[in-house]
Enzyme design. Structure first.
Site, PDB file in Angstrom:
ATOM      1  N   LYS A   1       0.815  -1.182  -0.098  1.00  0.00           N
ATOM      2  CA  LYS A   1      -0.025   0.250  -0.082  1.00  0.00           C
ATOM      3  C   LYS A   1       0.883   1.325   0.089  1.00  0.00           C
ATOM      4  O   LYS A   1       1.830   1.162   0.585  1.00  0.00           O
ATOM      5  CB  LYS A   1      -0.864  -0.035   1.197  1.00  0.00           C
ATOM      6  CG  LYS A   1      -2.010   1.002   1.178  1.00  0.00           C
ATOM      7  CD  LYS A   1      -3.293   0.031   0.318  1.00  0.00           C
ATOM      8  CE  LYS A   1      -4.479   1.055   0.312  1.00  0.00           C
ATOM      9  NZ  LYS A   1      -5.780   0.099  -0.425  1.00  0.00           N
TER      10      LYS A   1
ATOM     11  N   ASP B   1      -6.778   4.257  -4.635  1.00  0.00           N
ATOM     12  CA  ASP B   1      -7.344   4.007  -3.443  1.00  0.00           C
ATOM     13  C   ASP B   1      -8.099   5.435  -3.327  1.00  0.00           C
ATOM     14  O   ASP B   1      -8.325   6.159  -4.188  1.00  0.00           O
ATOM     15  CB  ASP B   1      -6.232   3.765  -2.321  1.00  0.00           C
ATOM     16  CG  ASP B   1      -7.221   3.023  -1.163  1.00  0.00           C
ATOM     17  OD1 ASP B   1      -7.720   2.311  -1.016  1.00  0.00           O
ATOM     18  OD2 ASP B   1      -7.294   3.895  -0.249  1.00  0.00           O
TER      19      ASP B   1
HETATM   20  P1  NAD Z   1     -13.286   7.490  -3.160  1.00  0.00           P
HETATM   21  O1  NAD Z   1     -12.195   8.841  -2.880  1.00  0.00           O
HETATM   22  O2  NAD Z   1     -13.694   7.172  -4.540  1.00  0.00           O
HETATM   23  O3  NAD Z   1     -14.435   7.829  -2.160  1.00  0.00           O
HETATM   24  C1  NAD Z   1     -14.419   8.051  -0.963  1.00  0.00           C
HETATM   25  C2  NAD Z   1     -15.792   8.457  -0.484  1.00  0.00           C
HETATM   26  O4  NAD Z   1     -16.018   8.678   1.105  1.00  0.00           O
HETATM   27  C3  NAD Z   1     -16.341   9.848  -0.922  1.00  0.00           C
HETATM   28  O5  NAD Z   1     -17.375   9.935  -1.372  1.00  0.00           O
HETATM   29  C4  NAD Z   1     -15.698  10.710   0.410  1.00  0.00           C
HETATM   30  O6  NAD Z   1     -16.539  11.725   0.228  1.00  0.00           O
HETATM   31  C5  NAD Z   1     -16.342   9.823   1.459  1.00  0.00           C
HETATM   32  N1  NAD Z   1     -15.980  10.102   2.599  1.00  0.00           N
HETATM   33  C6  NAD Z   1     -14.759  10.428   3.111  1.00  0.00           C
HETATM   34  N2  NAD Z   1     -14.950  10.614   4.543  1.00  0.00           N
HETATM   35  C7  NAD Z   1     -16.415  10.525   4.778  1.00  0.00           C
HETATM   36  C8  NAD Z   1     -16.881  10.564   6.216  1.00  0.00           C
HETATM   37  N3  NAD Z   1     -16.317  10.764   7.128  1.00  0.00           N
HETATM   38  N4  NAD Z   1     -18.177  10.321   6.085  1.00  0.00           N
HETATM   39  C9  NAD Z   1     -18.747   9.775   4.929  1.00  0.00           C
HETATM   40  N5  NAD Z   1     -18.234   9.738   3.678  1.00  0.00           N
HETATM   41  C10 NAD Z   1     -16.871  10.194   3.609  1.00  0.00           C
HETATM   42  O7  NAD Z   1     -12.607   6.163  -2.476  1.00  0.00           O
HETATM   43  P2  NAD Z   1     -12.889   4.864  -2.838  1.00  0.00           P
HETATM   44  O8  NAD Z   1     -12.019   4.150  -3.808  1.00  0.00           O
HETATM   45  O9  NAD Z   1     -14.266   4.493  -3.158  1.00  0.00           O
HETATM   46  O10 NAD Z   1     -12.479   4.132  -1.404  1.00  0.00           O
HETATM   47  C11 NAD Z   1     -13.434   3.928  -0.413  1.00  0.00           C
HETATM   48  C12 NAD Z   1     -12.979   2.847   0.684  1.00  0.00           C
HETATM   49  O11 NAD Z   1     -12.919   1.640  -0.187  1.00  0.00           O
HETATM   50  C13 NAD Z   1     -11.592   2.909   1.275  1.00  0.00           C
HETATM   51  O12 NAD Z   1     -11.719   2.433   2.598  1.00  0.00           O
HETATM   52  C14 NAD Z   1     -10.994   1.906   0.261  1.00  0.00           C
HETATM   53  O13 NAD Z   1      -9.685   1.566   0.866  1.00  0.00           O
HETATM   54  C15 NAD Z   1     -11.873   0.982   0.055  1.00  0.00           C
HETATM   55  N6  NAD Z   1     -11.272   0.265  -1.137  1.00  0.00           N
HETATM   56  C16 NAD Z   1     -11.494   0.792  -2.626  1.00  0.00           C
HETATM   57  C17 NAD Z   1     -11.229  -0.019  -3.325  1.00  0.00           C
HETATM   58  C18 NAD Z   1     -11.176   0.470  -4.918  1.00  0.00           C
HETATM   59  O14 NAD Z   1     -10.874  -0.162  -6.065  1.00  0.00           O
HETATM   60  N7  NAD Z   1     -11.386   1.961  -5.001  1.00  0.00           N
HETATM   61  C19 NAD Z   1     -10.672  -1.146  -3.365  1.00  0.00           C
HETATM   62  C20 NAD Z   1     -10.685  -1.968  -2.323  1.00  0.00           C
HETATM   63  C21 NAD Z   1     -11.295  -1.026  -1.081  1.00  0.00           C
END
Ligand code: NAD
Length: 419
Positions: A109, A149
């Site tokens: 990561k 991410d």
């Molecule tokens: P992203 O940046 O696309 O979205 C994150 C979202 O969370 C945004 O809408 C943001 O406004 C919101 N957010 C942030 N803080 C917040 C809060 N306190 N309350 C409510 N909403 C809040 O990111 P993503 O890629 O969707 O990642 C989200 C989660 O999923 C993370 O934990 C990431 O590690 C995990 N994840 C993502 C992927 C991927 O392929 N994108 C894969 C596995 C895990």
């Protein structure tokens, strides 16, 4: 920034989860010593010329937790709260996650402590390129393969791929996944995490005999993972009654029009003010009585403090580490069914693997091919974890960790110790 702040150290949570599963597996101490801790940890300084002419120094990290089963694999996060411990936790979870879905990768990561919402495209590009150059000795298609991410996307991956390729002297698409399609990205990668999460929710509903059609859903975090999961659940006939992002929470007990909401979010960048919805507090979203809660934002959304208020029957961890161990214990006692992160959100890394395979072969698949393969991987993995959950009478989280950690331990035993 809203609601749920970081209360537990994510790395402590990762280690505690490891110990619970290692105990359940009866893992010996030597094996624990070999697989528990990161293999490599790199901290770098990233100086960037900002648009106003001054130089800002960003602190950044790349952690390779394990390469026992293949190259390290894991995303890069841009966020003001990124810390080394957070990156170590996320790298650790990547190791077990890749093993749970049985793809030939280890875990890694990266992260930069920065506030991307207040940076221009030019500043983001310069920061990304300088960071790539700083971590360049560690990454490569056979060494360590970054991906998007939180607050990074396909454009970020294009900059990384270009910087890496320029330095090596030829184009190397396989150094990152989550790239734009025109640069060797895979069809279906963008929606893979949400889609994989959806498949595991389908499995959980089937297992618990909850019809997905008409099921009520609350989604915390409306980014890549949360919005796609919401969209697919909406298409399957579920009612998405509440959604939040970092700017606000909205609620409509009859269900939100998710395609319209996605359209508005794309234009305005936020969910608040969506026509037909009413604002609610972030804590109220988590406490809604509903069938499925999808935490899809950051770590520690549900802790020992608020776990008692959770009203959902299924908690599908689209985010990494949204539940602390204290929350796990309370929710288990309440009879909630948790689809743990290393299973629930493994669709992203699974299609990243498909992308890497396609790049290496220079042969690209159709979207339906990707979906079919992803569905098979996610549903098989769910079944494998559920079997351990039932046979061994352990929580779904411990079961998933047992599966992942057990596979890494097997690889380590077969490889032995060098020298
Ligand atoms: P992203 O940046 O696309 O979205 C994150 C979202 O969370 C945004 O809408 C943001 O406004 C919101 N957010 C942030 N803080 C917040 C809060 N306190 N309350 C409510 N909403 C809040 O990111 P993503 O890629 O969707 O990642 C989200 C989660 O999923 C993370 O934990 C990431 O590690 C995990 N994840 C993502 C992927 C991927 O392929 N994108 C894969 C596995 C895990």
């Amino acid at each position: 920034m809203l609601a749920t702040k970081l209360v537990d150290n994510a790395y402590d949570v990762a280690l505690e989860n490891f110990d619970s599963a290692a105990d359940a597996l009866g893992l010996d101490n030597d094996t624990r010593e070999m697989i528990k801790f990161p293999e490599r940890v790199l901290t770098v300084t990233v100086p960037v010329r900002m648009d106003d002419g001054h130089i800002h120094r960003f602190e950044a990290y790349r952690v390779q937790h394990s390469t026992a089963r293949g190259p390290a694999k894991g995303g890069i996060r841009f966020h003001p709260q990124v810390t080394l411990d957070e990156v170590k936790a996320l790298a650790t979870w990547m190791t077990w996650k890749c093993a749970v879905v049985n793809i030939p990768f280890g875990g890694g990561k990266g992260g930069i402590t920065c506030d991307p919402k207040h940076m221009s495209q030019g500043e983001l590009e310069r920061m990304t390129r300088r960071y790539t150059s700083a971590i360049l000795p560690l990454i490569g298609p056979d060494q360590d393969i970054p991906a998007p991410d939180v607050y990074t996307n396909s454009q970020t991956m294009a900059w990384i791929m270009d910087t890496y390729s320029m330095t090596k002297g030829y184009t190397i698409p396989g150094v990152v996944t989550g790239k734009p399609i025109s640069l060797g990205g895979s069809l279906g990668r963008n929606e893979a995490t949400g889609r994989g999460c959806f498949y595991t929710i389908q499995c959980a509903c089937e297992h618990l005999d909850i019809p997905l059609k008409g099921a009520t859903v609350a989604v915390q975090g409306f980014g890549n993972a949360g919005s796609i999961a919401a969209q697919l659940l909406h298409e399957a006939g579920a009612r998405i009654i509440a959604v939040s992002d970092s700017t606000g929470c909205i609620y409509n007990r009859d269900g939100l029009d998710i395609p319209e909401l996605m359209h508005m979010k794309e234009i305005t960048g936020h969910v608040y003010g969506f026509p037909g919805s009413e604002p609610i507090e972030p804590a109220a979203l988590l406490a809604l009585k509903c069938d499925i809660l999808v935490p899809a934002a950051l770590e520690n959304a549900v802790t020992g403090e608020n776990a008692n208020t959770i009203g959902a029957r299924i908690i599908a961890e689209a985010a990494n580490g949204p539940l602390t161990p204290a929350a796990d214990r309370i929710l288990e006692a309440k009879g909630a069914f948790v689809i743990p992160d290393i299973l629930c959100n493994a669709g992203g890394v699974t299609v990243s693997y498909f992308e890497w395979v396609q790049d290496e072969q220079h042969l690209f698949w159709e979207a339906q091919d990707v979906y079919n393969r992803l569905e098979k991987v996610m549903k098989t993995s769910f079944k494998d974890v559920l079997k351990i959950h039932i046979d061994r009478n352990v929580s779904m989280r411990i079961a998933a960790n047992m599966l992942g950690i057990g596979r890494v331990a097997e690889a380590i035993h077969l490889r032995g110790i060098y020298p």
